[in-house]
Write an enzyme that holds these catalytic residues in place. Sequence first.
Site, mmCIF file in Angstrom:
data_model
loop_
_atom_site.group_PDB
_atom_site.id
_atom_site.type_symbol
_atom_site.label_atom_id
_atom_site.label_comp_id
_atom_site.label_asym_id
_atom_site.label_seq_id
_atom_site.Cartn_x
_atom_site.Cartn_y
_atom_site.Cartn_z
ATOM 1 N N CYS A 1 -52.047 79.576 17.063
ATOM 2 C CA CYS A 1 -52.382 79.059 15.866
ATOM 3 C C CYS A 1 -52.244 80.223 14.874
ATOM 4 O O CYS A 1 -51.698 80.039 13.889
ATOM 5 C CB CYS A 1 -53.598 78.362 15.811
ATOM 6 S SG CYS A 1 -53.871 77.280 17.223
ATOM 7 N N ASP A 2 -52.973 81.055 15.206
ATOM 8 C CA ASP A 2 -53.371 82.157 14.319
ATOM 9 C C ASP A 2 -52.797 83.694 14.360
ATOM 10 O O ASP A 2 -53.076 84.483 13.366
ATOM 11 C CB ASP A 2 -55.057 82.315 14.063
ATOM 12 C CG ASP A 2 -55.453 80.969 13.626
ATOM 13 O OD1 ASP A 2 -54.998 80.102 12.821
ATOM 14 O OD2 ASP A 2 -56.594 80.726 14.118
ATOM 15 N N CYS B 1 -57.696 80.648 18.913
ATOM 16 C CA CYS B 1 -56.250 80.217 19.109
ATOM 17 C C CYS B 1 -55.238 81.292 18.614
ATOM 18 O O CYS B 1 -54.630 81.283 17.522
ATOM 19 C CB CYS B 1 -56.136 78.552 18.544
ATOM 20 S SG CYS B 1 -54.290 78.045 18.811
#
Length: 333
Positions: A157-158, A154
């Site tokens: 997300c990261d 992701c």
Amino acid sequence: MFKPLDINKNEENKSTQSTDVEKVKCLIIGSGPAGYTAAIYAARANLTPVMYEGLQPGGQLTTTTEVENYPGYPEGVTGPVMMEDLKKQAERFGTDIRWGMATKSDFSGETHKVWIDDEKLIEAEVVIIATGATAKYLGLEDEKKYAGGGVSACATCDGFFYRGKDVAVVGGGDTATEEAMYLAGLCRKVYLIVRRDVLRASKVMAERTVNTPNIEVLWKHQTKGLFGDDGVVEGANLVKNLGEDGEEDVQIKIDGFFLAIGHKPNSDIFADYIDTDEVGYINTIPGTSKTKVPGVFACGDVQDSHYRQAVTAAGSGCMAAIDAERYLSEKSA
Ligand code: NDP
């Protein structure tokens, strides 16, 4: 502080609930942000929800490190802590949270039947499906070895943790190109590892990607493994033209390795009764969480191929609980 789940307590629950039938008003299947939010709303609406957590209590977010884009956590929060907070909030209003995995469903009758671990049968007036989706991985041992040390599924997300660094994205679809574009805005260089000589992505995304100066598309490359130090990724070993003339090994130095080869929605056990798209995402009536079966609702990533964010999953969990409550009120009116 994040407290690990009490496995013994869960095992106790499991052993006392086998081989019987239980009637419940509201059954929630799955325990990511969608399931927990549905539980908070359902419990506060007196639906006395029973939740089965599934194989991965807390869902996909428990495999991520820092979550910085969920509103309400100005300093960020780790995925497991956020899930534990959501769980406590759901329990505070009386959600009965249990260990167990839904393994079969029958939505053909007036009440909806769901089997847990192939032994216990739950008959529910309403069912909220929040079983999520599972990111596909290549199946390399190194993906496990470097989990939490540079391997992610992701970028939204990261990606932030790789600002100014070099990363690679695997895949050639809309997700991969979108994630590569997103990372290109943060990172120094993005390699897009594509197994064919063409992108599956839509034309506009494909064009944008190949025209982005800091994205280098590695056509006809496949990943053999990762290397690094102390569990942290430092590079990837690739092979170009696998099995063809001109096959050659290629090594790239990277700090992050992002998988974007698709997700599998966890909808198989419901597929005989509700509609899904060709990939398996549950079709809901637009603008609602309603499936085609009255009293069965879906929320979170199992019905969302597009946004797939914790906050959108939580929002759709709220919708599912409200839709379920209204369905029950109308039924009893
Ligand atoms: P897709 O299935 O569309 O694409 C998967 C990509 O990963 C393909 O390029 C595929 O290669 C590659 N791949 C699969 N397995 C491997 C493997 N083992 N090794 C290397 N590469 C592999 O998945 P997406 O997640 O990209 O998209 C899913 C759906 O969601 C699509 O319908 C997409 O259009 C949609 N979507 C739409 C978006 C938007 O509209 N903004 C954003 C994101 C997704 P190959 O092509 O060779 O099969």
